[in-house]
Design a protein around this motif. Structure first.
Motif, short mmCIF file in Angstrom:
data_model
loop_
_atom_site.label_atom_id
_atom_site.label_comp_id
_atom_site.label_asym_id
_atom_site.label_seq_id
_atom_site.Cartn_x
_atom_site.Cartn_y
_atom_site.Cartn_z
N GLU A 65 22.54 16.25 102.63
CA GLU A 65 23.41 17.06 103.47
C GLU A 65 23.63 16.42 104.84
N SER A 66 22.81 15.45 105.19
CA SER A 66 22.98 14.74 106.47
C SER A 66 24.33 14.04 106.55
N GLY A 67 24.90 13.66 105.40
CA GLY A 67 26.17 12.96 105.37
C GLY A 67 27.39 13.86 105.49
N ARG A 68 27.19 15.15 105.54
CA ARG A 68 28.32 16.07 105.72
C ARG A 68 28.77 16.07 107.19
N PRO A 69 29.98 16.52 107.46
CA PRO A 69 30.46 16.55 108.86
C PRO A 69 29.45 17.25 109.78
N GLY A 70 29.12 16.59 110.86
CA GLY A 70 28.17 17.13 111.83
C GLY A 70 26.71 16.89 111.50
N GLY A 71 26.45 16.29 110.33
CA GLY A 71 25.08 16.05 109.90
C GLY A 71 24.42 14.92 110.68
N THR A 72 23.11 14.91 110.68
CA THR A 72 22.34 13.85 111.35
C THR A 72 21.14 13.48 110.48
N PHE A 73 20.56 12.33 110.80
CA PHE A 73 19.27 11.95 110.21
C PHE A 73 18.43 11.32 111.30
N LYS A 74 17.12 11.38 111.12
CA LYS A 74 16.20 10.89 112.13
C LYS A 74 15.36 9.77 111.54
N VAL A 75 15.13 8.73 112.34
CA VAL A 75 14.28 7.60 111.95
C VAL A 75 13.10 7.55 112.91
N ARG A 76 11.91 7.50 112.35
CA ARG A 76 10.68 7.32 113.14
C ARG A 76 10.03 6.02 112.70
N ILE A 77 9.57 5.25 113.67
CA ILE A 77 8.90 3.98 113.42
C ILE A 77 7.56 4.02 114.12
N GLU A 78 6.54 3.59 113.42
CA GLU A 78 5.21 3.49 114.01
C GLU A 78 4.71 2.07 113.80
N LEU A 79 4.39 1.40 114.88
CA LEU A 79 3.80 0.07 114.84
C LEU A 79 2.36 0.22 115.31
N ARG A 80 1.43 -0.08 114.43
CA ARG A 80 0.02 0.11 114.74
C ARG A 80 -0.58 -1.14 115.37
N ALA A 81 -1.72 -0.97 115.99
CA ALA A 81 -2.39 -2.07 116.69
C ALA A 81 -2.69 -3.24 115.74
N ASP A 82 -2.92 -2.97 114.46
CA ASP A 82 -3.20 -4.05 113.50
C ASP A 82 -1.93 -4.69 112.95
N ASP A 83 -0.75 -4.33 113.48
CA ASP A 83 0.57 -4.82 113.10
C ASP A 83 1.06 -4.24 111.77
N SER A 84 0.34 -3.28 111.19
CA SER A 84 0.91 -2.56 110.06
C SER A 84 1.95 -1.59 110.63
N ALA A 85 2.83 -1.11 109.78
CA ALA A 85 3.92 -0.26 110.26
C ALA A 85 4.24 0.84 109.26
N ARG A 86 4.84 1.89 109.79
CA ARG A 86 5.31 3.01 108.98
C ARG A 86 6.71 3.39 109.47
N MET A 87 7.58 3.70 108.53
CA MET A 87 8.90 4.23 108.86
C MET A 87 9.07 5.55 108.13
N GLU A 88 9.77 6.47 108.77
CA GLU A 88 10.11 7.74 108.14
C GLU A 88 11.58 8.03 108.40
N PHE A 89 12.27 8.47 107.36
CA PHE A 89 13.67 8.88 107.45
C PHE A 89 13.74 10.35 107.07
N ASP A 90 14.14 11.19 108.02
CA ASP A 90 14.29 12.63 107.78
C ASP A 90 15.75 12.93 107.51
N ASP A 91 16.02 13.68 106.43
CA ASP A 91 17.39 14.09 106.14
C ASP A 91 17.47 15.61 106.08
N ALA A 92 18.66 16.11 105.85
CA ALA A 92 18.91 17.54 105.83
C ALA A 92 18.82 18.15 104.44
N GLY A 93 18.26 17.42 103.48
CA GLY A 93 18.09 17.94 102.13
C GLY A 93 19.31 17.71 101.26
N GLY A 94 19.23 18.25 100.07
CA GLY A 94 20.31 18.08 99.11
C GLY A 94 19.77 18.06 97.71
#
Length: 131
Positions: free
Chosen positions: A58-87
């Motif tokens: 539903e994020s792709g519908r008019p007015g929709g948005t999505f959120k990206v979170r990035i975490e870079l840890r001290a050991d250089d490992s990383a995590r990404m998260e993409f939040d959408d509006a469902g569907g």
């Protein structure tokens, strides 16, 4: 504008909300590349996840948005998260069909781990990258 927070384990996290339009897939890739330059696969994974978010939620519908979170840890490992509006509930399952569907298989190959949490009202697709 991206927002940054100090991470408790001496790493960093950033997040940004994007309009749910196809043009923003490139912007999401740039955002990831800027914050995870030592994880080149992260940009390709971000491209796939942002595309799926815009096309299959539903994020792709008019007015929709999505959120990206990035975490870079001290050991250089990383995590990404993409939040959408469902569907549709099929989203988040690797599949191969005539319309494509190989993107999440690519995500599986390029990440240490990944998964989907949430439901038709909103989901988070998360990925992990080794140092």
């Amino acid at each position: 504008m991206p927002t940054a927070d100090n991470h408790p384990q001496n790493g960093y996290s950033w997040y940004r909300t994007f309009p749910g339009t196809p043009e923003q897939v490139c912007e999401a890739r740039r955002f990831v590349r800027a914050h995870l330059p030592h994880h080149p696969d992260a940009e390709l994974v971000a491209s796939e996840l942002a595309t799926n978010t815009v096309l299959h939620s539903e994020s792709g519908r008019p007015g929709g948005t999505f959120k990206v979170r990035i975490e870079l840890r001290a050991d250089d490992s990383a995590r990404m998260e993409f939040d959408d509006a469902g569907g549709p509930s099929e989203f988040g399952t690797p599949r191969h069909d005539r319309e494509g569907g190989r993107g999440l298989t690519l995500v599986q190959v390029l990440t240490t781990d990944w998964g989907v949490k949430g439901d038709a009202n909103g989901r988070t697709v998360w990925t992990e990258f080794s140092p």
